[in-house]
Design a protein around this motif. Sequence first.
Motif, short mmCIF file in Angstrom:
data_model
loop_
_atom_site.label_atom_id
_atom_site.label_comp_id
_atom_site.label_asym_id
_atom_site.label_seq_id
_atom_site.Cartn_x
_atom_site.Cartn_y
_atom_site.Cartn_z
N GLN A 78 0.89 -1.42 0.11
CA GLN A 78 -0.03 0.12 -0.07
C GLN A 78 0.85 1.41 0.18
N ARG A 79 1.94 1.27 0.74
CA ARG A 79 2.69 2.44 0.68
C ARG A 79 3.51 2.60 -0.55
N LEU A 80 4.18 1.57 -0.86
CA LEU A 80 5.20 1.34 -1.96
C LEU A 80 4.48 1.42 -3.36
N GLY A 81 3.43 0.64 -3.27
CA GLY A 81 2.96 0.14 -4.84
C GLY A 81 3.43 -1.24 -4.92
N SER A 82 2.79 -2.00 -5.71
CA SER A 82 3.05 -3.27 -6.14
C SER A 82 4.64 -3.39 -6.77
N ARG A 83 4.84 -2.94 -7.79
CA ARG A 83 6.03 -2.65 -8.39
C ARG A 83 7.17 -2.52 -7.66
N THR A 84 7.18 -1.33 -7.01
CA THR A 84 8.12 -1.19 -6.01
C THR A 84 8.47 -1.94 -4.79
N ALA A 85 7.18 -2.42 -4.33
CA ALA A 85 7.57 -3.47 -3.12
C ALA A 85 8.09 -4.83 -3.55
N LEU A 86 7.80 -5.05 -5.02
CA LEU A 86 8.37 -6.65 -5.33
C LEU A 86 9.61 -6.26 -5.81
N LEU A 87 10.16 -5.31 -6.41
CA LEU A 87 11.49 -5.05 -6.90
C LEU A 87 12.43 -4.86 -5.69
N ALA A 88 11.93 -4.16 -4.49
CA ALA A 88 12.92 -4.05 -3.48
C ALA A 88 12.89 -5.09 -2.60
N SER A 89 11.77 -5.93 -2.48
CA SER A 89 11.94 -7.57 -1.87
C SER A 89 12.68 -8.41 -2.49
N SER A 90 12.69 -8.27 -3.89
CA SER A 90 13.58 -9.11 -4.72
C SER A 90 15.16 -8.87 -4.55
N ALA A 91 15.29 -7.43 -4.36
CA ALA A 91 16.72 -7.30 -4.26
C ALA A 91 17.07 -7.64 -2.67
N VAL A 92 16.31 -7.65 -1.77
CA VAL A 92 16.69 -7.96 -0.33
C VAL A 92 17.03 -9.35 -0.55
N PHE A 93 16.18 -10.10 -1.24
CA PHE A 93 16.38 -11.70 -1.65
C PHE A 93 17.62 -11.87 -2.12
N LEU A 94 18.12 -11.08 -3.09
CA LEU A 94 19.27 -11.06 -3.94
C LEU A 94 20.39 -10.98 -2.95
N ALA A 195 2.42 -0.05 -11.20
CA ALA A 195 3.09 0.76 -10.02
C ALA A 195 2.40 0.61 -8.78
N ARG A 196 1.06 1.03 -8.80
CA ARG A 196 0.02 0.79 -7.79
C ARG A 196 -1.46 0.75 -8.33
N SER A 197 -2.30 0.32 -7.47
CA SER A 197 -3.71 0.30 -7.95
C SER A 197 -4.55 0.96 -6.90
N GLY A 198 -4.12 1.42 -5.93
CA GLY A 198 -4.84 2.59 -4.99
C GLY A 198 -4.24 3.73 -4.53
N PRO A 199 -4.93 4.35 -3.72
CA PRO A 199 -4.33 5.56 -3.12
C PRO A 199 -3.02 5.37 -2.55
N VAL A 200 -2.09 6.41 -2.15
CA VAL A 200 -1.04 6.20 -1.62
C VAL A 200 -1.35 6.33 -0.03
N VAL A 201 -0.63 5.22 0.82
CA VAL A 201 -0.89 5.18 2.07
C VAL A 201 0.28 6.02 2.99
N THR A 202 0.09 6.99 3.54
CA THR A 202 1.12 7.82 4.21
C THR A 202 0.80 8.27 5.65
N GLY A 203 1.86 8.41 6.36
CA GLY A 203 1.71 8.91 7.83
C GLY A 203 1.26 7.99 8.79
N LEU A 204 1.44 6.65 8.51
CA LEU A 204 1.07 5.61 9.46
C LEU A 204 2.47 5.33 10.07
N GLY A 205 2.32 4.62 11.26
CA GLY A 205 3.46 4.36 11.96
C GLY A 205 3.86 2.93 11.58
#
Length: 475
Positions: A78-94, A195-205
């Motif tokens: 929700q915060r980063l969008g689908s594409r960024t979340a997948l790219l970032a997490s796959s980079a972590v896995f790598l 990149a994302r399919s919904g509104p950007v979620v910000t300001g949450l802890g």
Amino acid sequence: MSDTVEGRWAEIFGPRYVTVTLILCLGVALFAFNAFLSNTALPTAVEELEGVAVISWATTLYLVFAIVGGAGAALLKQRLGSRTALLASSAVFLAGSLLAANASTMTEVLIGRAVQGLGEGVVAAVCFALIPELFPSRLVPKVFGMQAVVWAVAAFGGPAGAGLLTELVSWRAAFLINVPLVLIFGIMVALVVPARSGPVVTGLGFPGIRLTAIGGGIMLVALAGISSAGVAGALLAGAAVLLTAAVVIDRRSRERLMPPGAFWPDTVVGSGLWMVLLMPIAGATSAVYLVLLLQQLWGYGPTLAGVVGAVMAVAWSLSAVTVANVKRRSTRKLLIRTGPVLVAAGLLGVLAGLEWTSLPLLIIAQIAIGAGFGISNGYLNLTLMESAPDGERDRTSALLPTTQSAGNAIGTALAGLAANSVGFAAATTREDMLVAIVPVFVLGAAAAGLALLAALRTTALVPRAGAVEAGFAAE
């Protein structure tokens, strides 16, 4: 096009969906093949790095961090969008794969495995969340059928491939093989996934307390599996407290990790998640001990024992593909309810096959277990996705693989506790082993029985046949 139109297998490989299908299958393959590759290569790694005493932690840390990553995946999406979340997490896995492959000490291997788990947990959860987002509901059972096929291929090809890499090259190659897979996955995600399919979620802890409680609870579960009976009981009680606290706190939080009503039996999603948890708890019994028992009791070599063990994965795949065209809601409900029955019967059949030294019975029982998972898993997941409110579908879908992983961890620990409590580890004769494994498989069958109760509750809450079924994706 109405969502009630029958979906065809050719459609998920047609121009509109083929790339997305391949992305999701590759995301599953990263998880499936990595599990089998690492399990085969780790014995050689710990021998070279003198880390035999901590070999179990290479799997434990991977699993714990995968569950933590999966638990936070919906919020990350929700915060980063689908594409960024997948790219970032796959980079972590790598990064974790590279760290483990280049490790000079066992500590570095363990850190690499933990990083791998964190990345892969997010990848698996986000891929699940993308299924209802990118496919209409009529094609979802076929997507799950394809994922089951990937697991079956991994069950056969993973150990063989890792064995060859380890023998001909090095155990490090079993980790480095992830590099091209991740790069291909990343390129496909960058080109196809929105990149994302919904509104950007910000300001949450940051949900640190809940993620810590989930990770701590699963860690206690893992420790229980290698502890004495008295200590294991206390550890499991502590795990139950932490995991329950995580669910209760999440229910009251603004930035929830789970859908509302998760694990509460008053909704389809709440009761269905119990079945998602209990089925792998039941299946872990055979998964943990069958190959070992075939070697110890029947004198099978690792390859032959592994082939017999993999029968379950093949049956899962074939049955999932076979039932993927079911359209009637009443039939889907029946399949969901029948799954736990087949798993329970199969586990008791495996026990009987071992006790009576009957390979045909053992094979039939393995087929029953696999079919139980195959006919029910896809439609259970689809039912939960359909039943989730639009705003909660991400959380519901992403929680499914995480809950399954938690079930595997809990099932492994409970199976170990049941075996050790009756002296399996100290058993030296065939007769002692046969006595010691009885509570293990009875425990698995009991978990399947509880899954049946959850299935009955879940299907009872689903609207009657004939109700309008909303599609997931725009036609």
